[in-house]
Design a protein around this motif. Structure first.
Motif, PDB file in Angstrom:
ATOM      1  N   ARG A 140      53.497 -22.868  52.644  1.00 16.60           N
ATOM      2  CA  ARG A 140      54.220 -24.010  52.075  1.00 16.60           C
ATOM      3  C   ARG A 140      55.730 -23.838  52.232  1.00 16.60           C
ATOM      4  O   ARG A 140      56.456 -24.806  52.422  1.00 16.60           O
ATOM      5  CB  ARG A 140      53.848 -24.194  50.605  1.00 16.60           C
ATOM      6  N   ARG A 141      56.192 -22.596  52.169  1.00 13.38           N
ATOM      7  CA  ARG A 141      57.627 -22.356  52.357  1.00 13.38           C
ATOM      8  C   ARG A 141      58.041 -22.640  53.795  1.00 13.38           C
ATOM      9  O   ARG A 141      59.120 -23.198  54.040  1.00 13.38           O
ATOM     10  CB  ARG A 141      57.957 -20.921  51.971  1.00 13.38           C
ATOM     11  N   ALA A 142      57.221 -22.260  54.750  1.00 14.02           N
ATOM     12  CA  ALA A 142      57.530 -22.552  56.152  1.00 14.02           C
ATOM     13  C   ALA A 142      57.619 -24.057  56.381  1.00 14.02           C
ATOM     14  O   ALA A 142      58.487 -24.542  57.127  1.00 14.02           O
ATOM     15  CB  ALA A 142      56.474 -21.941  57.058  1.00 14.02           C
ATOM     16  N   ALA A 143      56.736 -24.826  55.728  1.00 20.42           N
ATOM     17  CA  ALA A 143      56.799 -26.279  55.862  1.00 20.42           C
ATOM     18  C   ALA A 143      58.051 -26.835  55.199  1.00 20.42           C
ATOM     19  O   ALA A 143      58.680 -27.776  55.701  1.00 20.42           O
ATOM     20  CB  ALA A 143      55.551 -26.908  55.257  1.00 20.42           C
ATOM     21  N   ALA A 144      58.453 -26.244  54.058  1.00 19.91           N
ATOM     22  CA  ALA A 144      59.635 -26.731  53.346  1.00 19.91           C
ATOM     23  C   ALA A 144      60.928 -26.396  54.072  1.00 19.91           C
ATOM     24  O   ALA A 144      61.947 -27.059  53.872  1.00 19.91           O
ATOM     25  CB  ALA A 144      59.670 -26.152  51.927  1.00 19.91           C
ATOM     26  N   GLU A 145      60.904 -25.359  54.916  1.00 19.52           N
ATOM     27  CA  GLU A 145      62.114 -24.982  55.643  1.00 19.52           C
ATOM     28  C   GLU A 145      62.456 -25.976  56.744  1.00 19.52           C
ATOM     29  O   GLU A 145      63.601 -26.065  57.184  1.00 19.52           O
ATOM     30  CB  GLU A 145      61.930 -23.595  56.263  1.00 19.52           C
ATOM     31  N   SER A 146      61.468 -26.724  57.212  1.00 20.67           N
ATOM     32  CA  SER A 146      61.708 -27.676  58.295  1.00 20.67           C
ATOM     33  C   SER A 146      62.620 -28.796  57.809  1.00 20.67           C
ATOM     34  O   SER A 146      62.348 -29.449  56.791  1.00 20.67           O
ATOM     35  CB  SER A 146      60.373 -28.251  58.778  1.00 20.67           C
ATOM     36  N   ARG A 147      63.714 -29.010  58.526  1.00 19.87           N
ATOM     37  CA  ARG A 147      64.680 -30.017  58.116  1.00 19.87           C
ATOM     38  C   ARG A 147      64.265 -31.392  58.634  1.00 19.87           C
ATOM     39  O   ARG A 147      63.855 -31.525  59.790  1.00 19.87           O
ATOM     40  CB  ARG A 147      66.068 -29.653  58.644  1.00 19.87           C
ATOM     41  N   PRO A 148      64.355 -32.434  57.810  1.00 19.32           N
ATOM     42  CA  PRO A 148      63.995 -33.773  58.292  1.00 19.32           C
ATOM     43  C   PRO A 148      64.906 -34.209  59.426  1.00 19.32           C
ATOM     44  O   PRO A 148      66.083 -33.854  59.480  1.00 19.32           O
ATOM     45  CB  PRO A 148      64.157 -34.658  57.048  1.00 19.32           C
ATOM     46  N   SER A 149      64.339 -35.000  60.347  1.00 17.61           N
ATOM     47  CA  SER A 149      65.114 -35.465  61.499  1.00 17.61           C
ATOM     48  C   SER A 149      66.010 -36.622  61.093  1.00 17.61           C
ATOM     49  O   SER A 149      65.758 -37.324  60.103  1.00 17.61           O
ATOM     50  CB  SER A 149      64.171 -35.897  62.621  1.00 17.61           C
ATOM     51  N   LEU A 150      67.052 -36.820  61.867  1.00 18.15           N
ATOM     52  CA  LEU A 150      68.033 -37.873  61.601  1.00 18.15           C
ATOM     53  C   LEU A 150      68.068 -38.824  62.785  1.00 18.15           C
ATOM     54  O   LEU A 150      68.330 -38.398  63.918  1.00 18.15           O
ATOM     55  CB  LEU A 150      69.416 -37.254  61.368  1.00 18.15           C
ATOM     56  N   ASP A 151      67.807 -40.102  62.519  1.00 17.74           N
ATOM     57  CA  ASP A 151      67.809 -41.124  63.566  1.00 17.74           C
ATOM     58  C   ASP A 151      69.190 -41.776  63.599  1.00 17.74           C
ATOM     59  O   ASP A 151      69.513 -42.619  62.761  1.00 17.74           O
ATOM     60  CB  ASP A 151      66.722 -42.162  63.282  1.00 17.74           C
TER      61      ASP A 151
END
Length: 837
Positions: free
Chosen positions: A683-694
């Motif tokens: 779950r931490r690995a998933a939370a580390e992913s930064r949302p993309s910016l359009d």
């Protein structure tokens, strides 16, 4: 050779390494000098016991010592990559970029000058060919400034100076070994007088090929590390292989400089590693490399020193004059750089000031060591080098190394004391008094709580409290009433303490997992700049560093230009997302500083200094909030996504803490704990992913939310989106100069600007525009305009502005209002423009 005997010798060497460090501290000598002296004694003792008839009992040990496989390749292929690679991992590269000019001057220019100076001096005084003389110059031009770095740190020398010396230690080996390879080739093929221009022309090829090789190998290693993210030992193992593969690949496959390849690989991992590895994995990796480098550095010095008696075995009386020539030429070449070129570069404002006492310490601290001996050993091992050249190379390199270690190294601390660099400056003395006073106050509070918890005897407590209170009162009075501390110094001390606490808070947040490693690295860099700015220039330096921390950097400007001119948006999207996260991280840290100001700083510096520091902090918070508000306007919703990500990471950190606590209390077993932590890691690995910016989508939303374009239909908004370009400006940047004709109209998407004309000043903020008056007044020149906050501008050229003005009633009303504010008749501004809406 008996394996038991070899193992015993190696174990004994590690024992010597362990004893040498405390011994060097006790004798106040550089660590490397102690190791070199021990190595020389061991080598001389082994030769003595083999040649003497007093006893034969130690002959097997002496033969084992002299029979150790000490070859130049051992130094160059085993020890040197370790030392170089660890040095790159331990450096603050982004801060070193601020001082790249003096670093390059000392690490490259000084090496070239020393090589030429020593080479031509020897060619005039000896019978050696020029190629051999230049070869000797390259061998003795590399320095080992680790001793002087440690001494500078022990006397609290400016961090900038330490960075310059560390940068020199990283790069000068690469430059010297590259030159060594060039001139070694000429000596081996028998070219007595090489063309200097031709030799130096090969230098960029060696550098470029090595840098490219190191970068490619490092990128592959980083990719592998990304695949092994959950296996920390695998990450460290890949990092151990990286410098050796880079070195061998560059030397054997590409024909370039292996040293440069290792440096490039280390720099690449240093820059990319914190963002790809977990904070704890990155910390553990650097600790492992620190230990490896400590062992390698010590072993290379001891083993190289073992060779000194052998290299000096057939020294002649006439050789001492040549050693003196090398000493004088090398010191003169280094002095020329330090006392002529560096001041000139400072005068031209391309290099920071390095004070004369520090330049003198750098001059005398240019110790030579293991690398010089290893290069000399490589020459003596070659069968293609003439015997007399080999003999002189070994003697001159060894003699010069001994001079620097035994003469310069042993007297370096006395030189430091003579220059007055071992004494604290008045402001540092004042700071030490502040630290003592604050520490004693905290200790008194903790002691009071301890006496209550343990119900100690009141008489004992009263007696000890009286003695401690007298000491505390004296310390506080000394700190508050010292005549040496001026008001501006109190402010400076407070700012340094505040920036130091900010740095500690960042490290704490990083350990907790609240900050991403990449953002923590940038905020730590900003904190270091705050500390140095306050130390050097007081309040002004602190404020300058604070403005720089929120300003648009060069990479952001380049990314914006690529997007505006060529439609390349990925770089701008990445930099904008980085800026979002950086500003959120800064806001998180800054909100913790107010308590420190009101609690710790007020105790020592009083209310006036505290109020001033609180005002500076509030302005920093305001700048961060302004930058965030501008980004929120430009990209609505993205900041909230990042904030939700922060909350998820914080929740995971707290959840981990609870599991650890339950495990320590025995409430859950090892099997359950392991299962819970594995699920938490996913779950931490998933939370580390930064949302993309359009970027593209957000531009359209921004234009639709702009008040001046509210009455445009969707088709007109899309056309306007294609016509508008973005421009990012930092505080105090000039947007329009008074003497330049206006060719664009500017719409303020975020931030604020100041417009000055005819002695009057106007401030314009979000949603307003400027430039339209100059355009509509028939090419009149606009007033000077500069940004007073981080600002995002939408830029529209004259023709498109005229077409838009005819179609938009809202824009016409805005033009009228702007004319009325400046006392201009709106009908004169609009002329024959009629709304088509």
């Amino acid at each position: 050779m008996d394996i038991v005997l070899i193992t015993t010798i190696i174990a004994s060497l590690f024992l010597i390494i362990g004893v040498a460090e405390p011994l060097s501290a006790r004798l106040r000598l550089p660590f490397t000098v102690i190791l070199a002296a021990v190595g020389i004694l061991i080598g001389s003792g082994a030769i003595f016991f083999l040649q003497t008839e007093l006893t034969d009992a130690l002959n097997p040990v002496a033969e084992a010592i002299l029979g150790l496989p000490i070859r130049s390749n051992v130094f160059l292929y085993v020890f040197l990559p370790t030392l170089l690679f660890q040095a790159t991992l331990g450096m603050n590269l982004r801060r070193m970029l601020d001082d790249w000019v003096p670093i390059v001057v000392l690490a490259v220019v000084a090496v070239v000058v020393a090589t030429l100076g020593v080479g031509y001096a020897l060619s005039w005084t000896s019978g050696l060919p020029l190629a051999a003389c230049l070869l000797i110059g390259a061998i003795v031009s590399t320095t080992d400034p680790s001793a002087v770095v440690s001494i500078f740190r022990s006397i609290s020398a400016p961090r900038r100076l330490s960075r310059i010396i560390e940068g020199e230690s990283l790069l000068n080996d690469a430059a010297a070994i590259a030159l060594f390879g060039l001139f070694m080739g000429y000596v081996m093929i028998g070219v007595p007088d090489p063309s200097l221009g031709q030799a130096l022309a090969q230098f960029p090829v060696l550098i470029g090929g090595g840098a490219l090789t190191g970068w490619l190998v490092a990128r592959v290693a980083i990719w592998l590390m990304g695949l092994f993210g959950a296996h920390e030992l695998a990450l460290i193992s890949v990092s151990v292989a990286l410098p050796y593969l880079a070195y061998i690949g560059a030397e054997q496959m590409v024909g370039a400089s292996g040293v440069i390849a290792v440096v490039a690989a280390g720099l690449t991992l240093n820059l990319a590693g914190p963002g790809r590895l977990s904070p704890q994995a990155w910390i553990n990796l650097r600790e492992v490399w620190g230990l490896l480098a400590h062992w390698s550095g010590a072993l290379i010095f001891i083993l190289a020193a073992l060779l000194i008696p052998r290299l000096l075995g057939d020294v002649r009386i006439s050789d001492f004059a040549l050693i003196g020539t090398v000493v004088v030429a090398a010191i003169a070449a280094r002095a020329l750089i330090l006392f002529a070129l560096l001041p000139l570069l400072t005068l031209l404002r391309v290099s920071p000031v390095v004070e004369r006492p520090y330049r003198t310490a750098i001059l005398w601290g240019g110790l030579r060591g293991a690398v010089t001996l290893a290069l000399a050993l490589a020459v003596t091992e070659s069968i293609r080098v003439p015997l007399e050249v080999k003999r002189l190379v070994g003697i001159l390199a060894t003699g010069f190394t001994l001079f620097t270690l035994l003469v310069q190294g042993s007297t370096l601390r006395f030189v430091i004391a003579w220059l007055g660099l071992d004494r604290l400056s008045p402001i540092d003395q004042a700071m030490s008094r502040q630290v003592v006073a604050v520490a004693l106050q905290t200790v008194r509070e903790d002691v009071a709580r301890t006496t209550e918890d343990y119900a100690l005897s009141r008489d004992v407590v009263r007696a000890e409290a009286k003695a401690f209170g007298e000491r505390l009162d004296a310390a506080v009075k000394t700190a508050e009433d010292s005549d040496e501390i001026l008001d501006k110094d109190r402010i400076t001390l407070g700012l340094i303490a505040l920036a130091g606490f900010e740095r500690d808070t960042i490290l704490q947040r990083l350990r907790e997992g609240s900050l991403a490693a990449r953002m923590a690295e940038q905020t730590l860099l900003d904190a270091d700049r705050l500390i140095e700015g306050a130390r050097v220039a007081g309040r002004g330096g602190y404020q300058k560093a604070a403005r720089r921390s929120v300003a648009y950097g060069r990479s952001m400007r380049i990314a914006g230009a690529l997007h505006a001119r060529f439609g390349v948006s990925f770089a701008l999207a990445r930099r904008t997302a980085d800026r979002f996260e950086l500003l959120l991280s800064q806001r998180l840290i800054l909100r913790d500083l107010g308590v420190f100001i009101d609690g710790r700083i007020r105790r020592i510096h009083g209310r006036r200094v505290t109020d001033l520091l609180q005002g500076l902090l509030n302005r920093r918070i305001e700048m961060v909030e302004t930058g965030l508000e501008g980004l929120r306007l430009q990209y609505p919703g993205y900041a909230e996504e990042l904030e939700r990500r922060f909350i998820r990471r914080t929740a995971l950190r707290l959840e981990e803490r609870e599991y650890v606590s339950m495990r320590e209390d025995g409430l859950i077993g090892a099997e359950v704990f392991t299962t819970l932590m594995q699920d938490l890691s996913k779950r931490r690995a998933a939370a580390e992913s930064r949302p993309s910016l359009d970027i593209r989508l957000k531009r359209l939303e921004l234009i639709r939310q702009f008040p001046l374009f509210a009455d445009l239909d969707d088709k007109a908004v899309r056309r306007l989106d294609r016509a508008l370009t973005f421009r990012y400006v930092s505080p105090d940047d000039v947007v329009v100069r008074k003497e330049n004709p206006v060719k664009n109209v500017f719409f303020i998407a975020s931030g604020a600007v100041e417009l000055e004309s005819a002695g009057q000043t106007w401030r314009l903020g979000r949603g307003e525009m400027f430039g339209q008056v100059a355009i509509l007044m028939k090419n009149a020149r606009l007033a000077a305009v500069r940004a007073i906050a981080p600002t995002t501008l939408l830029v529209l050229d004259i023709d498109r502005f005229h077409r838009l003005l005819r179609k938009s009633a809202a824009l016409q009303n805005a033009v009228r209002e702007s004319g009325e504010k400046r006392g201009i008749d709106p009908d004169v501004l609009l002329g024959d423009v009629r709304s088509e809406v």
